[in-house]
Motif scaffolding. Structure first.
Motif, short mmCIF file in Angstrom:
data_model
loop_
_atom_site.label_atom_id
_atom_site.label_comp_id
_atom_site.label_asym_id
_atom_site.label_seq_id
_atom_site.Cartn_x
_atom_site.Cartn_y
_atom_site.Cartn_z
N THR A 166 0.79 -1.15 0.12
CA THR A 166 -0.06 -0.17 -0.03
C THR A 166 0.82 1.23 -0.01
O THR A 166 0.58 2.04 -0.59
CB THR A 166 -0.89 0.00 1.13
N LEU A 167 1.85 1.23 0.56
CA LEU A 167 2.82 2.30 0.67
C LEU A 167 3.32 2.58 -0.52
O LEU A 167 3.53 3.92 -0.87
CB LEU A 167 3.93 2.19 1.65
N ALA A 168 3.87 1.55 -1.35
CA ALA A 168 4.47 1.73 -2.73
C ALA A 168 3.39 2.12 -3.68
O ALA A 168 3.60 2.85 -4.52
CB ALA A 168 4.76 0.20 -2.96
N LYS A 169 2.13 1.74 -3.44
CA LYS A 169 0.83 2.42 -4.33
C LYS A 169 0.86 3.72 -4.02
O LYS A 169 0.48 4.56 -5.13
CB LYS A 169 -0.23 1.56 -4.07
N GLU A 170 0.92 4.20 -2.97
CA GLU A 170 0.73 5.62 -2.46
C GLU A 170 1.78 6.43 -3.14
O GLU A 170 1.65 7.34 -3.79
CB GLU A 170 0.80 5.70 -0.64
N GLY A 171 2.97 5.81 -3.02
CA GLY A 171 4.24 6.43 -3.80
C GLY A 171 3.91 6.62 -5.23
O GLY A 171 4.19 7.90 -5.88
N GLU A 172 3.50 5.59 -5.99
CA GLU A 172 3.12 5.71 -7.32
C GLU A 172 2.04 6.65 -7.73
O GLU A 172 2.30 7.76 -8.69
CB GLU A 172 2.54 4.36 -7.87
N LEU A 173 0.95 6.73 -6.91
CA LEU A 173 -0.19 7.42 -7.17
C LEU A 173 0.16 8.91 -6.77
O LEU A 173 0.02 9.84 -7.47
CB LEU A 173 -1.43 7.21 -6.21
N GLN A 174 1.06 9.22 -5.88
CA GLN A 174 1.43 10.61 -5.42
C GLN A 174 2.39 11.23 -6.17
O GLN A 174 2.28 12.46 -6.97
CB GLN A 174 2.18 10.46 -3.92
N ASN A 175 3.25 10.56 -6.88
CA ASN A 175 4.10 10.76 -7.97
C ASN A 175 3.52 11.43 -9.26
O ASN A 175 3.74 12.49 -9.79
CB ASN A 175 5.09 9.86 -8.25
N ALA A 176 2.28 10.40 -9.39
CA ALA A 176 1.57 10.93 -10.73
C ALA A 176 0.84 12.29 -10.49
O ALA A 176 0.55 13.01 -11.25
CB ALA A 176 0.67 9.84 -10.92
N MET A 177 0.02 12.37 -9.17
CA MET A 177 -0.59 13.47 -9.10
C MET A 177 0.27 14.71 -8.72
O MET A 177 -0.08 15.97 -9.23
CB MET A 177 -1.45 13.24 -7.45
N GLY A 178 1.60 14.44 -8.32
CA GLY A 178 2.40 15.66 -8.31
C GLY A 178 2.78 16.40 -9.54
O GLY A 178 3.21 17.38 -9.83
#
Length: 265
Positions: A230-242
């Motif tokens: 889940t932390l890895a997924k958060e990182g992936e999505l946050q990178n995209a949103m950034g």
């Protein structure tokens, strides 16, 4: 713009699509034709970039009382195998389309939501209920197990013990009790249900819809994965949103003490 069909009304206004189940004579029970129309419309809206939020509601006294049992029994008596395939062919893809909608979905519960009707409501992100509305997890009353995602959504809304009791006892859940246990977000007077839902949808439509889609994806992912994944997924999505215009523009607006304008990009 309005598109009117016999069974399902679809209206798109200011970034909000409203889907209205339109079988009031049967409290919006789900015939094969209505299930197919709703699935097609839900998929169409999911792919429409002009739609930024969705409202699902019904006409008449009921939101949706689930499977059209008259049609169901008639098909069974005729030896038609279609009723036994409806979970796979209709309910499963419909619930996935609603729950996985990359934009917020608000259920405006104008009346009873029973069986698969409750399942449709539980698949939405928000539920605004009339004081005269309620839920009935009705499957056991007709000798069936759970479908329309209820075995997944209901325990996540109210906990496993309460979900088991509601499903096995199959007793009506009044609106105020639903509010107390977290099944709905708000209970309002009947005449205010749709206006309240539309106001909420309008507010969401004006928001960071790309981020909303990522948040929904993140929560759904976290529900079935361990912390590390889940932390890895958060990182992936946050990178995209950034990398979105919304993020850049809204942070600049914050620094400038201005109100941000979101485009969903």
């Amino acid at each position: 713009m309005s598109e009117t069909a016999d069974l399902l009304l679809v209206e798109r206004t200011d970034g909000v699509a409203t889907l209205t189940l339109n079988r009031p004579e049967s409290m919006n029970s789900l015939s094969v034709a209505l299930k197919e129309a709703l699935l097609d419309a839900t998929r169409d809206i999911a792919a429409d970039p002009s739609v930024r939020a969705v409202v699902l509601t019904g006409t008449g006294r009921g939101f949706c009382v689930g499977q059209d049992l008259r049609e169901h029994v008639a098909l069974l008596d005729a030896g038609d195998p279609a009723p036994l395939n409806t979970v796979t062919e209709h309910y499963n893809p419909l619930v996935l389309a609603l729950a996985g909608m990359p934009k917020p979905v608000v259920a405006a519960l104008n009346g009873m939501a029973a069986g698969a009707g409750a399942g449709l409501a539980f698949a939405c992100d928000f539920r605004i209920a009339s004081a005269k509305a309620g839920f009935l997890i009705a499957f056991a009353n007709v000798g069936l197990s759970l479908d329309s995602g209820v075995s997944w959504t209901l325990p996540r809304l109210v906990g496993q013990a309460r979900a088991t009791a509601l499903s096995l006892l199959a007793e009506p859940i009044p609106a105020e009790a639903a509010l107390e246990m977290g099944l709905v977000n708000a209970v309002v007077e009947p005449e205010n249900v749709l206006p309240t839902a539309l106001e909420l949808a309008g507010r969401l439509a004006a928001g960071p819809t790309a981020a909303y889609a990522a948040i929904k994806e993140s929560i759904a992912f976290g529900a079935v994965h361990d912390l590390a994944a889940t932390l890895a997924k958060e990182g992936e999505l946050q990178n995209a949103m950034g990398r979105t215009e919304d993020h850049r523009n809204s942070t600049a607006a914050f620094v400038a003490k201005q109100k941000p304008v979101f485009t969903g990009r």
